[in-house]
Design a protein around this motif. Structure first.
Motif, PDB file in Angstrom:
ATOM      1  N   SER A 109      16.330 -12.445   3.190  1.00 28.03           N
ATOM      2  CA  SER A 109      16.420 -11.997   1.787  1.00 28.03           C
ATOM      3  C   SER A 109      17.681 -12.507   1.086  1.00 28.03           C
ATOM      4  O   SER A 109      17.691 -12.674  -0.134  1.00 28.03           O
ATOM      5  N   LYS A 167      16.591 -15.579  -0.718  1.00 32.97           N
ATOM      6  CA  LYS A 167      15.622 -15.305  -1.779  1.00 32.97           C
ATOM      7  C   LYS A 167      16.323 -14.770  -3.017  1.00 32.97           C
ATOM      8  O   LYS A 167      15.944 -15.053  -4.146  1.00 32.97           O
ATOM      9  N   HIS A 168      17.371 -13.989  -2.825  1.00 29.41           N
ATOM     10  CA  HIS A 168      18.076 -13.364  -3.946  1.00 29.41           C
ATOM     11  C   HIS A 168      19.355 -14.110  -4.318  1.00 29.41           C
ATOM     12  O   HIS A 168      20.169 -13.586  -5.099  1.00 29.41           O
ATOM     13  N   THR A 171      22.225 -14.673  -2.952  1.00 25.64           N
ATOM     14  CA  THR A 171      23.445 -13.865  -2.833  1.00 25.64           C
ATOM     15  C   THR A 171      24.656 -14.710  -2.482  1.00 25.64           C
ATOM     16  O   THR A 171      25.795 -14.265  -2.668  1.00 25.64           O
TER      17      THR A 171
END
Ligand code: FES
Ligand code: FES
Length: 82
Positions: free
Chosen positions: A40, A43-44, A46
Motif C-alpha cells: 500500500s 499505491k498511496h 507515501t
C-alpha cells in the motif's frame, strides 16, 4: 512534504515468529495486513518503504502498531504518549 505514518493501532501487534522468517514491517500504517507491508505504501505514494528483518530465533515479537516507535519495527512504548 513528507508522509506522516498512519497509526494502525495504539498498541503493538504481539506475534509468534519463527527463526529464519523474513518479515517486511509496514512503516506507513496503510497496509491491510498489519503489521506487515502489503504494498500500500506504493499505491498511496507515501515515499515510505517497509523495514525488512529476518527473525533470528523462534520468539514472540511486539511489532510497533502505532508506527511512531524510536526502535522500529519494534514497540518501545511510544504508543502510550500518542
Ligand atoms: Fe506500509 Fe508497505 S504498506 S510500508
Ligand atoms: Fe508503536 Fe508501541 S505500538 S511504540
Amino acid at each position: 512534504m513528507s508522509f506522516e505514518p498512519k497509526i494502525a493501532q495504539k498498541q503493538p501487534y504481539v506475534l509468534e515468529e519463527k527463526a529464519g522468517t523474513k518479515r517486511a514491517w509496514c512503516s506507513c500504517g496503510l497496509s491491510e495486513t498489519q503489521p506487515y507491508c502489503d504494498g500500500s505504501h506504493k499505491k498511496h505514494n507515501t515515499g515510505m518503504t517497509p523495514i525488512v528483518v529476518t527473525i533470528e530465533k523462534d520468539d514472540t515479537v511486539a511489532w510497533c502498531g502505532c508506527k511512531h516507535s524510536q526502535n522500529k519495527p519494534y514497540c518501545d512504548g511510544t504508543h502510550k504518549k500518542l
